[in-house]
Scaffold this active site. Structure first.
Site, mmCIF file in Angstrom:
data_model
loop_
_atom_site.group_PDB
_atom_site.id
_atom_site.type_symbol
_atom_site.label_atom_id
_atom_site.label_comp_id
_atom_site.label_asym_id
_atom_site.label_seq_id
_atom_site.Cartn_x
_atom_site.Cartn_y
_atom_site.Cartn_z
ATOM 1 N N GLY A 288 3.190 3.803 -4.435
ATOM 2 C CA GLY A 288 3.374 2.719 -3.492
ATOM 3 C C GLY A 288 4.440 3.039 -2.459
ATOM 4 C CB SER A 289 6.694 0.794 -0.565
ATOM 5 O OG SER A 289 5.676 -0.043 -0.063
#
Length: 574
Positions: A288-289
């Protein structure tokens, strides 16, 4: 007539005796010439006992020489079925089944074998041994062996691993360095008396060679801190699993590594093999981020953007090929610094589009993703990243934000350490030394530079951006009063069996280092399927904060104590 018959009878008797004598002589000659070795071996076996002498397995220490494994003597029960009477066997079956919790069928099968030596139970408890000795059953005996014990039970269980009944390593360090830890077996031929009891007199003896000791980079105090906080998050957020790594960013030394669920090393047989797994190095997940540090570093290193350049984030919705990309909150114009601080998917994708697939892929590989880092533990996987020729039209909006890529917690820790240490990818390691029982060092590990990834300037600039992500952005729950931290949150949807992204299964993560201006630790926290809260900034960031504050204080205190001790030693010397 009478005398003649008498003489014939005498001659017949004499001939019978003579023939018998000749047969006995031939029989003795046959035995002496052709059967002597065989019969001598039988006699020898009846009056001698061959015993394998087990070496003491090497001890595993933490970096401060606190033992993580111990060896203690334990009695092993054997029987000599050939020398046991039927009633002794029956009594043994009845009594031992209750004391040792063994089935009657198992004991009957063992005692029915025509052998002079057979194991009944290995490395039993002192209470069991004492109870059996009180029975005084003929044909039962004990041999003293060493039993592996783990004094810290759950601590660092997936790192240390365990050894089996024969002191052979089966998991973790115990398996990876078994050839050093095991040592060399010895043997002895001991004499036995007429009742087949072993005498403490040996005919031949080869002493065993004890195993070597292992010193890890793990610090028991830091390991405890990391496990304590990870366990809290694992239970509070009802997670499926969790991992944490604490690393020295400048050298690659692993100071702590833990997973949940875990298990007691002394009771490894009672848990599923799934709990043996070191998730931090062998579990794959989309980051993810947290993966945006790669895209950001590439953009600054390639001089495609500056921190204050503005990017329009499309108010929260942006089309990439046939896919609509969303932010967790709508944004208009943001500076590049704010794009990372606020973890904008759209802003990051637009920066990636400036770079193009080839450059994004180049830096993904430079940061160590998609290949093994070479840590000295069994089970490490390489992760997954597709070459650009296999990217779809939407991949440029997925890979830069941590989708369509599989990583391990260890890879995230090493990648973030690149930024913390000024741009270098260091090989992570967990084994510091291998040494003999006399203290002679056989092998000593040292920091190893894999490659230079980004410049010192780029690393410093990204560090400031990540400091802002903690102070002003999505990582606010990682803030620590008293010193600054740098970090990045990650919240990734998991894939369902049909290939679609789940709307209720997430991996929450936080990667960070502290203090931001002079990092001493890199910490990665990953929590699998937490609920009801699942954002990395809510679930994983507090774990980072709690671990970082205690670990940094501990390391500073330890450094001060070591400096004082060295100073006092120098004064005494002079």
């Amino acid at each position: 007539m009478y005398i003649s018959n008498y003489r014939r009878k005498c001659k017949a008797v004499f001939l019978v005796f003579l023939l018998s004598l000749i047969l006995c002589i031939f029989r003795l000659l046959y035995i002496q010439i052709f059967r002597s070795n065989y019969l001598a071996d039988i006699a020898k076996k009846q009056h001698t006992l061959f015993v394998e002498l087990e070496p003491f397995r090497g001890v595993i220490y933490d970096c401060n020489f606190k033992p993580q494994t111990l060896n203690f003597p334990a009695d092993s029960l054997y029987a000599s079925p050939n020398m046991m009477k039927a009633q002794d066997k029956e009594e043994a079956i009845i009594q031992l089944s209750g004391i040792l919790n063994l089935s009657n069928d198992y004991l009957r099968n063992r005692l029915s074998r025509k052998k002079a030596f057979i194991w009944l139970a290995r490395k039993i408890s002192p209470e069991q041994a004492q109870a059996i000795k009180k029975l005084k059953i003929e044909g039962l005996g004990f041999l003293r062996e060493s039993k592996r014990s783990y004094p810290n039970a759950y601590l660092a269980s997936q790192i240390i691993g365990f050894a089996g009944l024969d002191n052979t390593g089966l998991e973790g360090i115990e398996l990876y360095l078994d050839k050093y830890l095991r040592g060399g077996e010895g043997w002895g031929i001991f004499l036995r008396d007429a009742r087949q009891k072993r005498l403490d007199i040996y005919e031949k003896l080869v002493l065993p060679k004890d195993g070597m000791d292992i010193v890890l980079t793990i610090d028991q105090v830091i390991q405890y801190i990391a496990e304590r906080e990870l366990d809290k998050a694992f239970k509070i957020h009802h997670a499926r699993g969790a991992s944490i790594i604490v690393m020295d960013p400048h050298t690659g030394r692993i100071l702590a590594m833990a997973n949940r669920p875990t298990y007691d090393l002394n009771e490894y047989k009672t848990v599923s093999k799934d709990q043996w797994r070191n998730r931090a190095i062998c579990d794959l997940f989309e980051p993810g981020s947290a993966f945006k540090i790669v895209t950001a570093s590439a953009a600054l290193e390639e001089k495609r953007i500056t921190e204050e350049d503005k990017i329009f984030c499309e108010n929260g919705a942006y089309r990439v090929a046939n896919h609509i990309l969303h932010d967790h909150a709508p944004h208009g114009w943001l500076t590049f610094r704010e794009v990372i601080e606020e973890s904008s998917n759209i802003g990051t994708t637009k920066v990636a589009q400036m770079l193009g697939p080839q450059i994004v892929y180049k830096y993904v590989r430079l940061f160590g993703f998609g290949s093994k880092l070479g840590i000295d533990l069994p089970g490490e996987i390489s992760g997954m990243i597709k070459e650009p020729r296999f990217w779809s039209k939407t991949s440029i909006g997925a890979v830069p934000i941590g989708q369509e890529v599989g990583v391990t917690a260890l890879q995230l820790a090493s990648a973030l350490s690149v930024i913390a240490n000024g741009g270098q990818l260091m090989r992570p390691y967990i084994i510091s030394e291998i040494r003999t029982k006399q203290g002679e060092v056989i092998k000593r590990a040292s920091p190893f530079l894999i490659r230079k990834v980004i410049s010192l300037e780029t690393a410093a600039r990204i560090s400031k951006i990540l400091t802002g992500a903690v102070e002003e952005g999505t990582g606010r729950m990682a803030r620590i009063p008293g010193f600054t931290c740098a970090g990045k949150t990650g919240t990734a949807q998991k894939l369902e069996a049909n290939g679609a992204y789940s709307h209720n299964k997430f991996v929450a993560s936080f990667i960070g280092f502290a203090p931001a201006e002079d990092p001493v630790v890199t910490i990665v926290v990953s929590v699998d399927e937490p609920h009801p809260y699942y954002f990395g900034g809510v679930v994983a960031a507090p774990v980072f904060r709690n671990v970082a504050v205690d670990v940094v204080r501990y390391l500073k205190t330890k450094q001060a104590v070591d400096s004082q001790m060295n100073s006092n030693a120098n004064k005494r010397y002079h």
